[in-house]
Motif scaffolding. Structure first.
Motif, PDB file in Angstrom:
ATOM      1  N   ARG A  83       0.833  -1.210   0.000  1.00  0.00           N
ATOM      2  CA  ARG A  83       0.000   0.000   0.000  1.00  0.00           C
ATOM      3  C   ARG A  83       0.861   1.252   0.000  1.00  0.00           C
ATOM      4  O   ARG A  83       1.923   1.293   0.619  1.00  0.00           O
ATOM      5  CB  ARG A  83      -0.917   0.024   1.217  1.00  0.00           C
ATOM      6  CG  ARG A  83      -1.962  -1.082   1.237  1.00  0.00           C
ATOM      7  CD  ARG A  83      -3.208  -0.635   1.962  1.00  0.00           C
ATOM      8  NE  ARG A  83      -3.847   0.487   1.289  1.00  0.00           N
ATOM      9  CZ  ARG A  83      -4.981   1.052   1.698  1.00  0.00           C
ATOM     10  NH1 ARG A  83      -5.587   0.603   2.778  1.00  0.00           N
ATOM     11  NH2 ARG A  83      -5.504   2.070   1.058  1.00  0.00           N
ATOM     12  N   LEU A  84       0.392   2.276  -0.700  1.00  0.00           N
ATOM     13  CA  LEU A  84       1.036   3.589  -0.641  1.00  0.00           C
ATOM     14  C   LEU A  84       0.248   4.427   0.361  1.00  0.00           C
ATOM     15  O   LEU A  84      -0.926   4.750   0.135  1.00  0.00           O
ATOM     16  CB  LEU A  84       1.034   4.264  -2.012  1.00  0.00           C
ATOM     17  CG  LEU A  84       1.716   5.638  -2.055  1.00  0.00           C
ATOM     18  CD1 LEU A  84       3.227   5.498  -1.872  1.00  0.00           C
ATOM     19  CD2 LEU A  84       1.417   6.367  -3.372  1.00  0.00           C
ATOM     20  N   LEU A  85       0.878   4.739   1.480  1.00  0.00           N
ATOM     21  CA  LEU A  85       0.220   5.548   2.510  1.00  0.00           C
ATOM     22  C   LEU A  85       0.696   6.987   2.437  1.00  0.00           C
ATOM     23  O   LEU A  85       1.890   7.255   2.257  1.00  0.00           O
ATOM     24  CB  LEU A  85       0.520   4.986   3.907  1.00  0.00           C
ATOM     25  CG  LEU A  85       0.062   3.559   4.216  1.00  0.00           C
ATOM     26  CD1 LEU A  85       0.364   3.222   5.667  1.00  0.00           C
ATOM     27  CD2 LEU A  85      -1.427   3.367   3.924  1.00  0.00           C
ATOM     28  N   ASN A  86      -0.238   7.919   2.594  1.00  0.00           N
ATOM     29  CA  ASN A  86       0.079   9.346   2.605  1.00  0.00           C
ATOM     30  C   ASN A  86      -0.242   9.926   3.973  1.00  0.00           C
ATOM     31  O   ASN A  86      -1.282   9.609   4.554  1.00  0.00           O
ATOM     32  CB  ASN A  86      -0.751  10.086   1.546  1.00  0.00           C
ATOM     33  CG  ASN A  86      -0.423   9.634   0.138  1.00  0.00           C
ATOM     34  OD1 ASN A  86       0.652   9.905  -0.370  1.00  0.00           O
ATOM     35  ND2 ASN A  86      -1.355   8.921  -0.498  1.00  0.00           N
ATOM     36  N   GLY A  87       0.655  10.756   4.463  1.00  0.00           N
ATOM     37  CA  GLY A  87       0.416  11.400   5.747  1.00  0.00           C
ATOM     38  C   GLY A  87       1.093  12.755   5.805  1.00  0.00           C
ATOM     39  O   GLY A  87       1.958  13.066   4.974  1.00  0.00           O
ATOM     40  N   PHE A  88       0.694  13.542   6.786  1.00  0.00           N
ATOM     41  CA  PHE A  88       1.247  14.888   6.926  1.00  0.00           C
ATOM     42  C   PHE A  88       1.763  15.082   8.351  1.00  0.00           C
ATOM     43  O   PHE A  88       1.013  14.915   9.319  1.00  0.00           O
ATOM     44  CB  PHE A  88       0.186  15.941   6.598  1.00  0.00           C
ATOM     45  CG  PHE A  88      -0.274  15.907   5.167  1.00  0.00           C
ATOM     46  CD1 PHE A  88       0.355  16.692   4.209  1.00  0.00           C
ATOM     47  CD2 PHE A  88      -1.309  15.073   4.780  1.00  0.00           C
ATOM     48  CE1 PHE A  88      -0.061  16.655   2.882  1.00  0.00           C
ATOM     49  CE2 PHE A  88      -1.733  15.022   3.456  1.00  0.00           C
ATOM     50  CZ  PHE A  88      -1.099  15.823   2.503  1.00  0.00           C
ATOM     51  N   LEU A  89       3.044  15.404   8.461  1.00  0.00           N
ATOM     52  CA  LEU A  89       3.643  15.667   9.763  1.00  0.00           C
ATOM     53  C   LEU A  89       3.178  17.020  10.291  1.00  0.00           C
ATOM     54  O   LEU A  89       2.957  17.955   9.505  1.00  0.00           O
ATOM     55  CB  LEU A  89       5.171  15.665   9.648  1.00  0.00           C
ATOM     56  CG  LEU A  89       5.834  14.296   9.458  1.00  0.00           C
ATOM     57  CD1 LEU A  89       7.296  14.489   9.054  1.00  0.00           C
ATOM     58  CD2 LEU A  89       5.745  13.472  10.733  1.00  0.00           C
ATOM     59  N   PRO A  90       3.041  17.167  11.613  1.00  0.00           N
ATOM     60  CA  PRO A  90       2.614  18.455  12.187  1.00  0.00           C
ATOM     61  C   PRO A  90       3.764  19.457  12.243  1.00  0.00           C
ATOM     62  O   PRO A  90       4.160  19.926  13.315  1.00  0.00           O
ATOM     63  CB  PRO A  90       2.127  18.044  13.582  1.00  0.00           C
ATOM     64  CG  PRO A  90       2.959  16.847  13.925  1.00  0.00           C
ATOM     65  CD  PRO A  90       3.185  16.118  12.638  1.00  0.00           C
ATOM     66  N   ILE A  91       4.343  19.746  11.081  1.00  0.00           N
ATOM     67  CA  ILE A  91       5.444  20.709  10.990  1.00  0.00           C
ATOM     68  C   ILE A  91       5.176  21.663   9.832  1.00  0.00           C
ATOM     69  O   ILE A  91       4.345  21.382   8.959  1.00  0.00           O
ATOM     70  CB  ILE A  91       6.810  20.005  10.765  1.00  0.00           C
ATOM     71  CG1 ILE A  91       6.762  19.166   9.474  1.00  0.00           C
ATOM     72  CG2 ILE A  91       7.167  19.155  11.958  1.00  0.00           C
ATOM     73  CD1 ILE A  91       8.092  18.559   9.078  1.00  0.00           C
ATOM     74  N   VAL A  99       2.155   1.187  12.382  1.00  0.00           N
ATOM     75  CA  VAL A  99       2.335   2.373  11.553  1.00  0.00           C
ATOM     76  C   VAL A  99       2.054   3.603  12.421  1.00  0.00           C
ATOM     77  O   VAL A  99       1.201   3.569  13.315  1.00  0.00           O
ATOM     78  CB  VAL A  99       1.406   2.335  10.311  1.00  0.00           C
ATOM     79  CG1 VAL A  99      -0.050   2.397  10.711  1.00  0.00           C
ATOM     80  CG2 VAL A  99       1.755   3.440   9.336  1.00  0.00           C
ATOM     81  N   ARG A 100       2.821   4.647  12.188  1.00  0.00           N
ATOM     82  CA  ARG A 100       2.682   5.861  13.006  1.00  0.00           C
ATOM     83  C   ARG A 100       1.324   6.518  12.771  1.00  0.00           C
ATOM     84  O   ARG A 100       0.745   6.436  11.685  1.00  0.00           O
ATOM     85  CB  ARG A 100       3.817   6.828  12.683  1.00  0.00           C
ATOM     86  CG  ARG A 100       5.176   6.283  13.111  1.00  0.00           C
ATOM     87  CD  ARG A 100       6.320   7.077  12.532  1.00  0.00           C
ATOM     88  NE  ARG A 100       6.377   8.442  13.066  1.00  0.00           N
ATOM     89  CZ  ARG A 100       7.225   9.375  12.645  1.00  0.00           C
ATOM     90  NH1 ARG A 100       8.081   9.105  11.671  1.00  0.00           N
ATOM     91  NH2 ARG A 100       7.225  10.584  13.175  1.00  0.00           N
ATOM     92  N   GLY A 101       0.858   7.209  13.821  1.00  0.00           N
ATOM     93  CA  GLY A 101      -0.477   7.784  13.803  1.00  0.00           C
ATOM     94  C   GLY A 101      -0.763   8.692  12.625  1.00  0.00           C
ATOM     95  O   GLY A 101      -1.846   8.639  12.037  1.00  0.00           O
ATOM     96  N   PHE A 102       0.213   9.532  12.230  1.00  0.00           N
ATOM     97  CA  PHE A 102      -0.056  10.495  11.158  1.00  0.00           C
ATOM     98  C   PHE A 102      -0.218   9.811   9.797  1.00  0.00           C
ATOM     99  O   PHE A 102      -0.802  10.380   8.872  1.00  0.00           O
ATOM    100  CB  PHE A 102       1.041  11.578  11.109  1.00  0.00           C
ATOM    101  CG  PHE A 102       2.304  11.174  10.402  1.00  0.00           C
ATOM    102  CD1 PHE A 102       2.496  11.478   9.060  1.00  0.00           C
ATOM    103  CD2 PHE A 102       3.311  10.502  11.076  1.00  0.00           C
ATOM    104  CE1 PHE A 102       3.663  11.119   8.405  1.00  0.00           C
ATOM    105  CE2 PHE A 102       4.474  10.136  10.438  1.00  0.00           C
ATOM    106  CZ  PHE A 102       4.657  10.445   9.097  1.00  0.00           C
TER     107      PHE A 102
END
Length: 376
Positions: A144-152, A182-185
């Motif tokens: 799977r290709l997962l997309n996420g955004f860091l809070p920075i 897998v990390r929350g973000f």
């Protein structure tokens, strides 16, 4: 070429964002052993070996993958052989041998040694890679290709490759689905994220392999294993919801002894002082009834088993969460020192073997009771 570059960039970001230091070190050791990378004056090299002499330690694996498609394939190989934190086990109505061969011929499932993994960006377009471990074990890898955004601030988007491993046991008609934390973000803090990955693979297997899957009820199997006092396995922790509405967690602790606190210690006390308790049968009956009633009347949300090893560091520890998120399956969580693919396969086969014995014993008891009621 553009597709390969995108795939490689996703893999590089995966290593940076999700590969712990110990995993990167293990992969680098294997790459150096095979002569695919080297430092200063190498003893062994192969064509296109990557020189990492002046590369900072924390960047060596990323640098190696950037500069070698062979190493990229090796990392894919590690994804199959690697340990995973979670798994779930299901039975299949039948093993779809013919359909699997047809899917190979049509390239719906791809030989992982000849192709890079196909990233799943659309759940309606899935093309897993396959790897034959042995004559009875086939692995399908869903990437799977997962997309996420860091809070920075600034460039905070991250895209990673998230492999889900489906192990098909031909001789057992069993499907096991493995996946990593897998990390929350990256999972958008979705508490059902892991359940959705299991559903994704199960749905694909049922549709493309035309087989029905059913969750295994592992609770009686675990009870069977522990009651038979298997020398190889012991209960190392368990949660208990008591009849009195109280809750308790029993844990063998860091010493990792194979006697569970309280109930386990009471059983051991009776066993070690058998003669004294035989002289006082009333006390013995009181204690044994207390243990039995506590165990039978308590709900067990989860239990942890440890598979012994000559080296304590290689013991396998698994937490069984029954009816995970109120679903009909159990979630197995491997913790402590992670194990390799072969040992995970061994545990699954061990559980299925004991499930067979448990079912046979139950049928024997049931048949015996029916026979007695008819003759009586």
């Amino acid at each position: 070429m553009a597709e390969l570059n995108f795939y490689k960039q996703s893999m590089l970001q995966t290593i940076k964002e999700t590969y712990p230091k110990y995993r990167q070190e293990n992969i680098l050791k294997e790459l150096q052993k095979e002569g695919l990378i080297y430092v200063e004056n190498p003893l062994i090299t192969v064509d296109d070996s990557v020189d990492i002499t002046d590369v900072p330690e924390e960047e060596q694996l990323v640098y190696s993958v950037q500069n070698s498609d062979t190493i990229l394939k090796k990392v894919e190989d590690f994804e199959i052989k690697s340990s995973y934190s979670y798994s779930a086990i299901f039975s299949m109505s039948e093993y779809p041998a013919e359909l699997l061969e047809q899917l190979k011929e049509r390239n719906v499932i791809k030989n992982y040694s000849l192709n890079n993994d196909a990233l799943i960006t659309d759940i309606n377009n899935i093309s897993p890679s396959y790897c034959e471990v042995d004559s009875n074990t086939l692995i399908l890898k869903f990437s799977r290709l997962l997309n996420g955004f860091l809070p920075i601030e600034g460039d905070n988007k991250r895209q990673i490759k998230y492999p889900i491993i489906a192990v098909l046991y031909q001789d057992l008609n069993i499907l096991e689905i493995r996946f990593e934390k897998v990390r929350g973000f990256l999972k958008n803090n979705d508490e059902y994220f892991y359940h959705k990955q299991i559903t994704l693979v199960k749905s694909w297997v049922e549709e493309y392999l035309a087989t029905e899957t059913e969750a295994l009820n592992l609770s009686p199997v675990i009870e069977y294993i522990t009651q038979n006092e298997d020398k190889e396995v012991y209960v190392s922790a368990q949660a208990m919801n008591l009849k009195s509405k109280k809750k308790a967690i029993l844990d063998t602790g860091e010493n990792d002894e194979d006697v569970l606190p309280l109930l386990g210690e009471l059983k051991a006390l009776i066993k070690e002082n058998q003669e004294k308790f035989d002289e006082n049968p009333d006390i013995k009956d009181l204690l044994e009834n207390f243990i039995l009633e506590t165990e039978q009347s308590s709900d067990l949300p989860w239990i942890s088993l440890t598979w012994k090893n000559e080296s304590k560091s290689k013991a396998i520890k698994i937490k069984f969460q029954f009816n995970y998120l109120k679903q009909d399956y159990s979630l197995l969580q491997y913790y402590g020192n992670k194990t390799e693919m072969e040992r995970m396969n061994y545990v699954t086969r061990y559980l299925i073997e004991n499930k067979t014995k448990c079912d046979e014993d139950f049928e024997t008891e049931e048949f015996g009771e029916n026979d007695q009621s008819q003759t009586g």
